[in-house]
Design a protein around this motif. Structure first.
Motif, PDB file in Angstrom:
ATOM      1  N   ALA A  30      -9.478   6.517   4.532  1.00 27.73           N
ATOM      2  CA  ALA A  30      -8.743   6.859   3.037  1.00 27.73           C
ATOM      3  C   ALA A  30      -7.693   7.839   3.368  1.00 27.73           C
ATOM      4  N   TYR A  31      -7.527   8.718   4.505  1.00 27.15           N
ATOM      5  CA  TYR A  31      -6.628   9.292   4.605  1.00 27.15           C
ATOM      6  C   TYR A  31      -5.486   8.443   5.048  1.00 27.15           C
ATOM      7  N   ALA A  32      -5.659   7.523   5.833  1.00 26.62           N
ATOM      8  CA  ALA A  32      -4.674   6.558   6.316  1.00 26.62           C
ATOM      9  C   ALA A  32      -3.745   5.828   5.222  1.00 26.62           C
ATOM     10  N   GLN A  33      -4.923   5.362   4.448  1.00 25.20           N
ATOM     11  CA  GLN A  33      -4.644   4.851   3.184  1.00 25.20           C
ATOM     12  C   GLN A  33      -3.435   5.595   2.324  1.00 25.20           C
ATOM     13  N   ALA A  34      -3.794   6.774   1.873  1.00 24.03           N
ATOM     14  CA  ALA A  34      -2.966   7.583   1.174  1.00 24.03           C
ATOM     15  C   ALA A  34      -1.541   7.779   1.756  1.00 24.03           C
ATOM     16  N   ARG A  35      -1.434   7.955   3.310  1.00 31.05           N
ATOM     17  CA  ARG A  35      -0.520   7.874   4.086  1.00 31.05           C
ATOM     18  C   ARG A  35       0.363   6.799   3.824  1.00 31.05           C
ATOM     19  N   SER A  36       0.010   5.560   3.866  1.00 29.97           N
ATOM     20  CA  SER A  36       0.642   4.183   3.687  1.00 29.97           C
ATOM     21  C   SER A  36       1.359   4.290   2.541  1.00 29.97           C
ATOM     22  N   LEU A  37       0.603   4.871   1.350  1.00 30.64           N
ATOM     23  CA  LEU A  37       1.092   4.908   0.039  1.00 30.64           C
ATOM     24  C   LEU A  37       2.125   5.813  -0.338  1.00 30.64           C
ATOM     25  N   GLN A  38       2.741   6.735   0.659  1.00 32.91           N
ATOM     26  CA  GLN A  38       3.453   7.512   0.258  1.00 32.91           C
ATOM     27  C   GLN A  38       4.865   7.150  -0.059  1.00 32.91           C
ATOM     28  N   PRO A  39       5.318   6.163   0.197  1.00 35.53           N
ATOM     29  CA  PRO A  39       6.751   5.943  -0.528  1.00 35.53           C
ATOM     30  C   PRO A  39       6.455   5.258  -2.032  1.00 35.53           C
TER      31      PRO A  39
END
Length: 291
Positions: A30-39
């Motif tokens: 979940a944290y990785a998904q949030a990072r990928s959506l940063q832009p």
């Protein structure tokens, strides 16, 4: 730059040593998904995702709640991606309905768990009350047994007294000492087997099962005034067997003892006695030896 600073707390993983492996992996994903959506994230979307991740972290030890939290998070991620990609209005509405449904399920689970915790607390409290009541009953039984032994000893001493003539051996009622005769104003006074007995109707003392009435308290105050001038080392209180059983009779006797104590009779002179021999519906104040 402001967006990156706002998202920084999303990627600081919490300590997961107390969650199972599957939950730990799911939370890391979940944290990785949030990072990928940063832009793609706006400040509002970033704040909502951060709240979802914090809730998943808080519920990681509860599989049911964590599953709901994860579904909410994934639905929100899917909605963010769909909002930034060509999609139909119907799909967005479907995702919103799904998110609303998951939120309702989460709230329902929280309410159910709160109810179960309250039921468990109520059962624990009831068990503690039952245990305490049983201890009180056992203590009351021991007190009554001790008083029965005391009365039996008095009776044995009376039977062992020597006699010198047939007339002396015949049962005779001893006269009531002068200093006790004033008690006749408050009930039935007589010289009994163990000493001077003052019988009082239960109805004249109690307004309910265990509560003294105002008239009963006043009567005990008057009796206490007479008892304080008596040299008897012990004043026994006993109540006839009640429909509620030995426990109710003992509790009523204790209420009478407390009323006399509050009216000034020294506590060390007051005690409970066995209720055998007391007429039905009566309470009795017994002065062993009669003085």
């Amino acid at each position: 730059m402001k967006r990156r600073l706002l998202l920084l707390p999303l990627f600081l993983l919490p300590s997961l040593a107390w969650a199972d492996t599957a939950t730990t992996m799911a939370l890391q994903q979940a944290y990785a998904q949030a990072r990928s959506l940063q832009p793609l994230l706006s400040p509002q979307e970033s704040a909502r995702l951060q709240q979802d991740l914090q809730q998943m972290t808080a519920d990681q030890a509860n599989p049911a709640l964590f599953g709901v939290d994860r579904a909410i998070f994934e639905a929100r991620v899917h909605g963010i991606r769909a909002a930034h990609a060509p999609s139909s209005i119907q799909e967005k509405e479907r995702l919103q309905r799904q998110l609303n449904s998951l939120n309702q399920r989460y709230q329902s689970l929280q309410a159910e768990y709160a109810q179960l915790r309250q039921q468990l607390a109520d059962r624990t409290m009831e068990s503690a009350r039952s245990s305490h009541l049983q201890q009180e009953i056992e203590q009351q039984k021991q007190t009554l047994q001790q008083e029965e032994k005391s009365l039996a000893k008095l009776q044995a001493n009376s039977s062992a007294a020597p006699t010198t003539s047939p007339a002396a051996r015949a049962p005779q009622a001893s006269p009531i000492p002068q200093q006790l005769q004033a008690l006749a104003s408050y009930g039935t006074l007589r010289q009994g087997k163990y000493g001077t007995e003052l019988d009082l109707p239960i109805a004249s003392l109690f307004s309910g099962d265990r509560e003294l009435s105002a008239n009963g308290r006043q009567r005990l105050r008057s009796i206490a005034g007479a008892l304080k001038g008596i040299t008897a080392p012990q004043i026994l209180v006993r109540v006839s067997p009640q429909p509620g059983g030995i426990n109710l009779a003992t509790q009523r006797a204790e209420a009478i003892v407390q009323g006399l104590r509050q009216a000034g009779v020294p506590e060390q002179r007051l005690a409970l006695a066995a209720n055998s021999g007391v007429a039905n519906g009566m309470a009795q104040i017994l002065l062993p030896g009669g003085s």
